[in-house]
Structures are given as structure tokens and as C-alpha cells.
Design a protein around this motif. Structure first.
Motif, short mmCIF file in Angstrom:
data_model
loop_
_atom_site.label_atom_id
_atom_site.label_comp_id
_atom_site.label_asym_id
_atom_site.label_seq_id
_atom_site.Cartn_x
_atom_site.Cartn_y
_atom_site.Cartn_z
N ALA A 31 -2.08 -31.34 -38.25
CA ALA A 31 -0.78 -31.74 -38.83
C ALA A 31 -0.24 -32.97 -38.12
O ALA A 31 0.30 -33.87 -38.76
N ARG A 32 -0.39 -33.03 -36.79
CA ARG A 32 0.06 -34.21 -36.05
C ARG A 32 -0.70 -35.45 -36.53
O ARG A 32 -0.12 -36.53 -36.67
N VAL A 46 -7.07 -31.65 -45.18
CA VAL A 46 -7.51 -30.79 -44.07
C VAL A 46 -6.41 -29.79 -43.72
O VAL A 46 -6.67 -28.59 -43.55
N VAL A 47 -5.19 -30.27 -43.64
CA VAL A 47 -4.06 -29.39 -43.32
C VAL A 47 -3.88 -28.34 -44.41
O VAL A 47 -3.65 -27.16 -44.11
N ARG A 48 -4.00 -28.74 -45.66
CA ARG A 48 -3.89 -27.77 -46.77
C ARG A 48 -4.98 -26.71 -46.69
O ARG A 48 -4.73 -25.53 -46.90
N LEU A 49 -6.20 -27.14 -46.40
CA LEU A 49 -7.32 -26.20 -46.29
C LEU A 49 -7.09 -25.21 -45.15
O LEU A 49 -7.30 -24.00 -45.32
N LEU A 50 -6.66 -25.68 -44.01
CA LEU A 50 -6.41 -24.79 -42.87
C LEU A 50 -5.33 -23.77 -43.19
O LEU A 50 -5.43 -22.59 -42.84
N LEU A 109 3.51 -28.60 -44.38
CA LEU A 109 2.79 -29.04 -45.58
C LEU A 109 3.71 -29.73 -46.58
O LEU A 109 3.33 -30.72 -47.20
N GLU A 110 4.91 -29.18 -46.75
CA GLU A 110 5.86 -29.80 -47.67
C GLU A 110 6.20 -31.21 -47.22
O GLU A 110 6.28 -32.12 -48.04
N GLY A 111 6.40 -31.38 -45.93
CA GLY A 111 6.75 -32.70 -45.41
C GLY A 111 5.60 -33.67 -45.42
O GLY A 111 5.77 -34.85 -45.70
#
Length: 158
Positions: A31-32, A46-50, A109-111
């Protein structure tokens, strides 16, 4: 029947809890990275998948305590202190995942996913807090795992 239930319980724990702990641990640094690279679709995916791994395996992970209870009933150890402590810690881990980890992941995720629509993307403090909650979740599961192996007061000699 006890060996069969115990085998299913251990397999369910490995197959569900393992991916959650890994994906949840990978989420804050990913996320960072996504926050640092606002236009990177790869970082966002990648963040969505995690997050999806944490959410789906968290739901399927209900099999672990269900099979654990069935195994404990079969073994006649429902009243043992180590098992009661393990059940309480498992409940706490589930609450941490549902109340602290997944909502923070969704907030990030929204941000990250809607950077144009969201004027204030999540800051690094949110990812740091998420990393702390994830660490607590992982520590709870590590403690449960140790209790399952050591089983204080067990007569197996382990």
C-alpha cells in the motif's frame, strides 16, 4: 475418526491461515508503494489482490475452529486449559481481522484505487496502524500454533 478430523483441522489451518498472514503482512508495504506511485496500476492491483486473499481466505478460515472443535470433542479435551486459551485467542484473532485489519485495508484501497475521486488518499499513519494490527493478528495465530503443538499438561510427552 480423531486422526481424520485432526488432519483436516491442520490442513485447513495451513491452507487458510498461512495465506492470510502472508497477504496481510505484505499489504502495508504494498500500500505504501501504491501511495508513493499514484499512477501505477500494477501497484494498485497488487494491493487489491492482497486484500481479496485476506477477505476470501478469512471467510474460508472458519473451517479451522469448526474442525478444531470437532477434533477436541472427539479427543475429549474440550475442558483443557490450553484448548480454552487457544479458542479465546482464535476468537480474538478473528475479531482483529474483521474489525481492524480488513476495514483498514478497504479504507486504503478506496484511497489508492480512486485517487482522482478521493481528494485525501490514506496517509502513511493508516498503513502503519494497519501494520500494527496485522502484527497483532499474526502474533495471536503464532501463539495458538504454539499452544496446539506444546499442549501444556498433555500426556503425550511432547
Amino acid at each position: 475418526m480423531t486422526k481424520f478430523l485432526l488432519s483436516l483441522h491442520v490442513l485447513a489451518a495451513i491452507i487458510t491461515v498461512g495465506p492470510i498472514t502472508v497477504a496481510a503482512s505484505m499489504f502495508p508495504p504494498s500500500a505504501r508503494k501504491a501511495l508513493a506511485e499514484p499512477g501505477s496500476e500494477r501497484a494498485v492491483s497488487v494491493v487489491r489482490l492482497l486484500h481479496r486473499i485476506c477477505r476470501v481466505y478469512g471467510g474460508v478460515g472458519i473451517a479451522v475452529p469448526v474442525l478444531g472443535l470437532a477434533t477436541a470433542m472427539s479427543m475429549g479435551v474440550l475442558g483443557d486449559a490450553w484448548l480454552i486459551v487457544s479458542m479465546v485467542l482464535t476468537g480474538l484473532a478473528a475479531m482483529v481481522l474483521l474489525a481492524l485489519v480488513l476495514p483498514r485495508q478497504e479504507e486504503i484501497l478506496e484511497g489508492v484505487g480512486n485517487s482522482a475521486a478521493s481528494p485525501l488518499p490514506p496517509d502513511l499513519e493508516v498503513t502503519a496502524r494497519l501494520a500494527m494490527f496485522t502484527g497483532v493478528f499474526n502474533l495471536l495465530w503464532a501463539t495458538v500454533t504454539i499452544l496446539m503443538i506444546v499442549r501444556p499438561g498433555s500426556t503425550t510427552g511432547a
